[in-house]
Design a protein around this motif. Structure first.
Motif, PDB file in Angstrom:
ATOM      1  N   THR A  91      33.524  49.353  58.739  1.00 61.22           N
ATOM      2  CA  THR A  91      34.498  49.814  59.717  1.00 61.22           C
ATOM      3  C   THR A  91      34.998  51.206  59.338  1.00 61.22           C
ATOM      4  OG1 THR A  91      36.299  48.719  58.529  1.00 61.22           O
ATOM      5  CG2 THR A  91      35.222  47.491  60.312  1.00 61.22           C
ATOM      6  N   ILE A  92      35.307  51.998  60.354  1.00 59.79           N
ATOM      7  CA  ILE A  92      35.660  53.404  60.151  1.00 59.79           C
ATOM      8  C   ILE A  92      36.947  53.701  60.902  1.00 59.79           C
ATOM      9  CG2 ILE A  92      34.910  55.797  60.465  1.00 59.79           C
ATOM     10  CD1 ILE A  92      31.999  54.507  60.811  1.00 59.79           C
ATOM     11  N   GLU A  93      37.936  54.227  60.178  1.00 57.69           N
ATOM     12  CA  GLU A  93      39.143  54.699  60.839  1.00 57.69           C
ATOM     13  C   GLU A  93      38.929  56.137  61.288  1.00 57.69           C
ATOM     14  OE1 GLU A  93      43.984  55.174  60.347  1.00 57.69           O
ATOM     15  OE2 GLU A  93      42.748  55.011  58.544  1.00 57.69           O
ATOM     16  N   VAL A  94      39.158  56.394  62.564  1.00 57.84           N
ATOM     17  CA  VAL A  94      39.022  57.737  63.120  1.00 57.84           C
ATOM     18  C   VAL A  94      40.323  58.493  62.858  1.00 57.84           C
ATOM     19  CG1 VAL A  94      38.641  59.099  65.196  1.00 57.84           C
ATOM     20  CG2 VAL A  94      37.430  56.932  64.882  1.00 57.84           C
ATOM     21  N   GLN A 103      34.190  60.450  46.715  1.00 59.26           N
ATOM     22  CA  GLN A 103      34.234  59.310  47.630  1.00 59.26           C
ATOM     23  C   GLN A 103      35.658  58.806  47.876  1.00 59.26           C
ATOM     24  OE1 GLN A 103      31.903  57.952  49.437  1.00 59.26           O
ATOM     25  NE2 GLN A 103      29.930  58.539  48.534  1.00 59.26           N
ATOM     26  N   SER A 104      36.512  58.955  46.859  1.00 61.47           N
ATOM     27  CA  SER A 104      37.883  58.444  47.014  1.00 61.47           C
ATOM     28  C   SER A 104      38.640  59.141  48.143  1.00 61.47           C
ATOM     29  CB  SER A 104      38.651  58.593  45.697  1.00 61.47           C
ATOM     30  OG  SER A 104      38.755  59.962  45.335  1.00 61.47           O
ATOM     31  N   GLN A 105      38.192  60.343  48.533  1.00 63.84           N
ATOM     32  CA  GLN A 105      38.869  61.059  49.615  1.00 63.84           C
ATOM     33  C   GLN A 105      38.665  60.377  50.972  1.00 63.84           C
ATOM     34  OE1 GLN A 105      37.669  65.267  47.583  1.00 63.84           O
ATOM     35  NE2 GLN A 105      38.476  65.449  49.662  1.00 63.84           N
ATOM     36  N   LEU A 106      37.714  59.463  51.043  1.00 63.52           N
ATOM     37  CA  LEU A 106      37.436  58.763  52.300  1.00 63.52           C
ATOM     38  C   LEU A 106      38.175  57.429  52.395  1.00 63.52           C
ATOM     39  CD1 LEU A 106      33.587  59.415  52.448  1.00 63.52           C
ATOM     40  CD2 LEU A 106      35.332  60.563  53.826  1.00 63.52           C
ATOM     41  N   GLU A 107      38.991  57.132  51.387  1.00 65.28           N
ATOM     42  CA  GLU A 107      39.689  55.854  51.387  1.00 65.28           C
ATOM     43  C   GLU A 107      40.821  55.844  52.421  1.00 65.28           C
ATOM     44  OE1 GLU A 107      40.992  55.156  47.414  1.00 65.28           O
ATOM     45  OE2 GLU A 107      38.970  54.822  46.629  1.00 65.28           O
ATOM     46  N   THR A 108      41.042  54.667  53.002  1.00 67.75           N
ATOM     47  CA  THR A 108      42.123  54.477  53.963  1.00 67.75           C
ATOM     48  C   THR A 108      42.622  53.049  53.845  1.00 67.75           C
ATOM     49  OG1 THR A 108      42.684  54.376  56.312  1.00 67.75           O
ATOM     50  CG2 THR A 108      40.392  53.986  55.752  1.00 67.75           C
ATOM     51  N   GLY A 109      43.856  52.814  54.252  1.00 62.70           N
ATOM     52  CA  GLY A 109      44.421  51.480  54.179  1.00 62.70           C
ATOM     53  C   GLY A 109      44.106  50.604  55.367  1.00 62.70           C
ATOM     54  N   PHE A 110      43.278  51.089  56.316  1.00 64.67           N
ATOM     55  CA  PHE A 110      43.079  50.348  57.559  1.00 64.67           C
ATOM     56  C   PHE A 110      41.616  50.023  57.873  1.00 64.67           C
ATOM     57  CE2 PHE A 110      47.007  52.743  57.886  1.00 64.67           C
ATOM     58  CZ  PHE A 110      47.908  51.740  58.201  1.00 64.67           C
TER      59      PHE A 110
END
Length: 495
Positions: free
Chosen positions: A342-345, A424-431
């Motif tokens: 899943t990808i958060e926009v 890669q950690s820059q692409l982390e999100t809580g959703f």
């Protein structure tokens, strides 16, 4: 139409050509052909160099008319710079200047002797191909959307003969040049077309045309419903704001028996408004070029087929328009990709990676031995590398070396950027599993990191061609890159 190329060992003073091209080094040093013409004309060239009207500076040219003792009515003197420092870049510059000058003349054919230039580490075959490609690139004229002229136009360059013996090696070099030139022209024409013509359906039609005109090529075009069944939620999310339906284009060439194929994937955003994250007005018209990755891989596929390369090749192009509208995807939407991730926009203008991630998942059904994607992906790559080099990202050192070498040989150069896990950690999100942008730093690299999440450990490389795919400005044009690099890479795989 691509230039026609021929080989001719005939002496430059007697050849019946509307223009003969010869080289001149700084300091008045003449190439052998120039020296022969100088002698035949009673020192006419020497007088021009002595007067300072022709300096030999790299990338300059001077036209001489009606020299006594010479069959051709025109002699084009092209500067090769310092004879001791004439390298690949200088030669390419001289070849391009010769092509530019020939294009401006009302002639249908010309003969070049620049094959005489000594380029360390490069043989005659390389010089033949480089000259042919540089001349064809300069001879290209975009006319698709101009009103046809009622009056007869001046003659345009259609044939170039090159000074060399007609042997197997030279013929092979020109055969390769013709195919690469055709692929480059295809990519340039597709890239230059306006988005009201070159929409996803048009790109699909061009792929179908390739299949119709070449035996051994298969094509399939997946429609919105097909992609929905496959779960391509990322690609379809980008497409949902446009009235133009998306297409997933799949071309296959089977020239290698049972061998696993090589795979090319190209970003095909036929117009990128930015979506809800609307782009600023300045330069927005250039976003018709956002499908140049698609144009490039299609052009490379066409060249490979023209050459009948003994390998299997699959080309996948997600063709989509990114538009704002009542049904557009939004910042904070969560999309589910074909891979299940899943990808958060966070920004709808980071859409290229969203269509590519589903295409990268899809192409793995063919079990390719190598996947290479090409995309006008990030402005950050242009900031980092400018307009001269494409950005190359891969974790495979051998593949990186092969692609870099192919770029050097064709002067379609790339520069490797890191693809470290640190980013890669820059692409982390809580959703969601990941976000579609990684923040303000290292944008080209985090885009590559995003794509890497969808390659499942395959041998894969990413080419960010945002800086090299087109020339800026109101009279700018698509360049056709990275067709030469990709075709050379495939040629090298054939030995």
């Amino acid at each position: 139409m691509t230039l026609q190329f021929a080989l001719s060992p005939e002496h430059p003073d007697t050849i019946a050509s509307p223009c003969v091209v010869v080289g001149l080094y700084q300091g008045g040093k003449l190439t052998p052909a120039a020296a022969l013409l100088d002698a035949a004309s009673g020192g006419a060239i020497s007088r021009v160099t002595a007067s300072g009207d022709a300096t030999g500076k790299a990338g300059t040219s001077t036209v001489l008319f009606g020299l006594a003792g010479i069959a051709s009515p025109r002699v084009l003197l092209v500067g090769l710079g310092d004879a001791a420092k004439c390298d690949v870049a200088t030669f390419q510059r001289a070849a391009g200047e010769a092509g530019r000058a020939l294009k401006a003349m009302p002639i249908a054919s010309a003969h070049t002797t620049l094959t005489e230039a000594e380029i360390p580490g490069h043989d005659l075959a390389w010089k033949l191909r480089a000259l042919a490609l540089a001349t064809d690139a300069q001879a290209y004229r975009y006319r698709a959307t101009f009103k046809p002229k009622s009056e007869a136009e001046p003659a345009q360059l259609a044939t170039l003969s090159l000074a060399a013996a007609d042997d197997a090696t030279a013929r092979t070099a020109l055969t390769q040049a013709r195919a690469i030139a055709e692929g480059v022209r295809f990519a340039r024409e597709l890239g230059n077309l306006p988005p009201n013509i070159c929409n996803p359906a048009h790109v699909a039609a061009q792929a179908q045309r390739i299949a119709q005109q070449h035996a051994g090529v298969d094509v399939e075009v997946l429609e919105r419903e097909d992609m929905a069944k496959l779960g391509m939620g990322a690609l379809l999310g980008v497409a949902q704001g446009s009235a133009n339906a998306p297409k997933l284009i799949v071309l296959q060439w089977r020239g290698g028996g049972d061998a696993r194929p090589y795979a090319l994937v190209g970003k095909g955003i036929t117009f990128d408004s930015g979506g809800i994250s609307l782009k600023p007005g300045a330069g927005r018209e250039e976003m018709k070029f956002d499908m140049c990755g698609a144009a490039g891989v299609l052009g490379a596929f066409l060249a490979a087929v023209e050459l009948k390369l003994p390998l299997n090749l699959v080309c996948v192009v997600p063709a989509v328009e990114n538009m704002p509208g009542g049904n557009s995807y939004r910042p904070s939407d969560i999309l589910t990709s074909m891979s299940g991730l899943t990808i958060e926009v966070l920004n709808t203008d980071a859409e290229g990676r969203l269509i590519l991630c589903d295409a990268l998942t899809y192409v793995q059904k063919f079990d390719p031995q190598v996947i290479i994607d090409a995309a006008t992906l990030t402005g950050a790559c242009v900031v980092a590398l400018g307009k001269h080099a494409s950005g190359l990202m891969t974790r495979d050192d051998e593949l990186a070396a092969q692609l870099l070498a192919a770029g050097e040989r064709t002067h379609d150069r790339a520069w490797r950027l890191p693809l470290w896990d640190d980013y890669q950690s820059q692409l982390e999100t809580g959703f969601a599993d990941l976000a579609n942008i990684g923040g303000k730093y290292g944008g080209a690299i985090t885009a590559g990191c995003f794509l890497s999440r969808f390659t499942n450990g395959r041998r894969w490389a990413h080419l960010d061609i945002a800086g090299t795919a087109w020339i800026d400005g109101r009279k700018g044009s698509a360049t056709g890159r990275p067709v030469p690099l990709l075709v050379q890479y495939l040629l090298d795989r054939c030995g």
